[in-house]
Each structure stands twice: as C-alpha cells, then as structure tokens.
Write a protein that holds these residues in place. Structure first.
Motif, mmCIF file in Angstrom:
data_model
loop_
_atom_site.group_PDB
_atom_site.id
_atom_site.type_symbol
_atom_site.label_atom_id
_atom_site.label_comp_id
_atom_site.label_asym_id
_atom_site.label_seq_id
_atom_site.Cartn_x
_atom_site.Cartn_y
_atom_site.Cartn_z
ATOM 1 N N CYS A 4 0.854 -1.187 0.000
ATOM 2 C CA CYS A 4 0.000 0.000 0.000
ATOM 3 C C CYS A 4 0.886 1.231 0.000
ATOM 4 C CB CYS A 4 -0.894 -0.002 1.233
ATOM 5 S SG CYS A 4 -1.895 1.492 1.381
ATOM 6 N N VAL A 61 -8.273 1.531 -4.393
ATOM 7 C CA VAL A 61 -9.415 1.711 -3.492
ATOM 8 C C VAL A 61 -9.733 3.203 -3.510
ATOM 9 C CG1 VAL A 61 -10.368 1.419 -1.189
ATOM 10 C CG2 VAL A 61 -8.671 -0.224 -2.049
ATOM 11 N N VAL A 80 -11.828 -0.884 -6.236
ATOM 12 C CA VAL A 80 -12.920 -0.946 -5.277
ATOM 13 C C VAL A 80 -13.323 0.490 -4.961
ATOM 14 C CG1 VAL A 80 -13.567 -1.652 -2.938
ATOM 15 C CG2 VAL A 80 -12.009 -3.076 -4.283
ATOM 16 N N ALA A 82 -15.004 2.644 -2.075
ATOM 17 C CA ALA A 82 -15.439 2.656 -0.680
ATOM 18 C C ALA A 82 -16.502 3.730 -0.486
ATOM 19 C CB ALA A 82 -14.245 2.940 0.223
ATOM 20 N N GLU A 87 -13.675 3.986 5.483
ATOM 21 C CA GLU A 87 -13.723 2.651 4.883
ATOM 22 C C GLU A 87 -12.569 2.473 3.897
ATOM 23 O OE1 GLU A 87 -17.048 -0.280 3.024
ATOM 24 O OE2 GLU A 87 -16.769 1.596 1.901
ATOM 25 N N ARG A 88 -12.244 3.517 3.168
ATOM 26 C CA ARG A 88 -11.135 3.455 2.201
ATOM 27 C C ARG A 88 -9.828 3.109 2.909
ATOM 28 N NH1 ARG A 88 -8.844 8.678 -1.092
ATOM 29 N NH2 ARG A 88 -8.091 7.609 -2.954
ATOM 30 N N ALA A 90 -9.401 1.654 5.781
ATOM 31 C CA ALA A 90 -9.475 0.288 6.308
ATOM 32 C C ALA A 90 -9.246 -0.742 5.194
ATOM 33 C CB ALA A 90 -10.823 0.053 6.987
ATOM 34 N N LEU A 91 -9.850 -0.519 4.037
ATOM 35 C CA LEU A 91 -9.670 -1.448 2.906
ATOM 36 C C LEU A 91 -8.236 -1.431 2.386
ATOM 37 C CD1 LEU A 91 -13.000 -0.829 0.959
ATOM 38 C CD2 LEU A 91 -12.275 -2.987 2.030
ATOM 39 N N GLU A 94 -6.241 -3.418 4.831
ATOM 40 C CA GLU A 94 -6.645 -4.825 4.763
ATOM 41 C C GLU A 94 -6.024 -5.533 3.561
ATOM 42 O OE1 GLU A 94 -10.753 -6.831 3.356
ATOM 43 O OE2 GLU A 94 -10.936 -5.544 5.121
ATOM 44 N N LYS A 95 -5.952 -4.855 2.429
ATOM 45 C CA LYS A 95 -5.457 -5.454 1.195
ATOM 46 C C LYS A 95 -3.928 -5.463 1.101
ATOM 47 C CE LYS A 95 -9.576 -4.493 -1.551
ATOM 48 N NZ LYS A 95 -9.818 -5.859 -1.995
#
Length: 181
Positions: A4, A61, A80, A82, A87-88, A90-91, A94-95
């Motif tokens: 990321c 994202v 994706v 969000a 939420e962005r 967090a995603l 997460e990824k």
C-alpha cells in the motif's frame, strides 16, 4: 507482496516524481502489487503508471465522491469504491502486506498517522516505511523522535516506522521485513 502506498494526488515537481517513479519501477519489476488510492491524477498516477509499465499489478481503493477521478482498470487488476474515507483507509490496510508513505498533504498525513496509531496499539504488524524524498519528512521525523524521547510512544519509534531516504532502501527494507528477498 501487496504494498500500500499513501501519497498525493497533486501534480508535483520532478524532485518528488522521480523517487516515486523509481519506487514504482522497483515494485513492478519485483512482481509486487500496488495497493493505492486509485486516483488517475498527480503522484498517484505517476506511481500507478510506473508499476503497470514494469509489469506489476494494481489494486485501487477509491471513494464515492472521488470515483470520477479513479483509474479505469481491468482484470487481473482491481478497483474498489469505498463509501467514505474511513472505509477506504481500512480497505487499503486490509489489502496490504506492507505500507509506504510518500510525499503528500493532509490526506496523506492523516493516513500515515492512523496507520501508525493502529500499529502502536497492535491492530496490525505490517512494516511501515516513510519514503523521505528530498527531506520532505525531516520535520515529522524530528517530531516522532521527540515523542519517543519524551515518553509519548509506548513502543520504540523503530518498531513503528522505518525512514528511507531512497526508493531502493524502502523496498529493500520491506522485502527483508517480509522475508521475500
């Protein structure tokens, strides 16, 4: 490795785009995947283009209110959308297997401090690198050191973040931390 990258969507001078391009090329040539904010503008575009041109994969994202500025991607790449910035973030985390923070404004600083706060509290153990291009984060590095020296950090600064001065050092640190060298 899914890396990321938090960075600016602004158009920036060569002194900032050059190290970003270098990191993107290393990431792509290394067979890694870029996980990023999905924007098709500024430094975000520079990095996505560099990774793609070097053979890497893209996982974007974006967020609803910026979806019009998101890069069009097709399989095997991924985009994706969000619902909001929380939420962005967090995603993105997460990824990712690891995080690199490049030059940026308040949004990048927000992402960086949240990622470090989560790590401080044991909510993730992913390696985090601050790519200090042209000394951009010297002041932040000094502030973090002061926080550690004066007892504001319950864990050593070196356990939270690695400061890299160049792209090659940033990727080398991540590969060693993840055991992928």
């Amino acid at each position: 490795m899914n890396i990321c990258v938090f960075l600016s969507a602004a158009d920036l001078p060569e002194r900032y785009t050059r190290p970003a391009r270098e990191f993107a090329e290393l990431l792509g040539k290394g067979g890694h995947t870029l996980v990023w904010g999905g924007s098709e503008s500024g430094l975000m575009k520079v990095v996505a283009d560099g990774v793609e041109e070097a053979g890497g994969r893209l996982v974007g994202v974006s967020v609803g209110f910026l979806a019009a500025k998101a890069r069009a991607v097709s399989a095997p790449d991924e985009m994706v959308i969000a619902k909001d910035l929380a939420e962005r973030k967090a995603l993105l985390l997460e990824k990712a297997d690891a995080v690199v923070i490049m030059v940026g404004g308040t949004g990048t600083l927000d992402e960086a401090t949240e990622i470090l706060e989560l790590k401080k509290h044991g909510k993730h153990t992913k390696p985090v690198v601050l790519l200090n291009s042209e000394g951009f984060y010297d002041g932040l590095k000094e502030q973090f050191q002061r926080m550690e020296d004066e007892g504001f950090l319950p864990v050593p600064l070196t356990g939270l973040v690695f400061f890299a001065e160049e792209a090659v050092g940033a990727l080398a640190y991540l590969e060693e931390a993840m055991g992928t060298q």
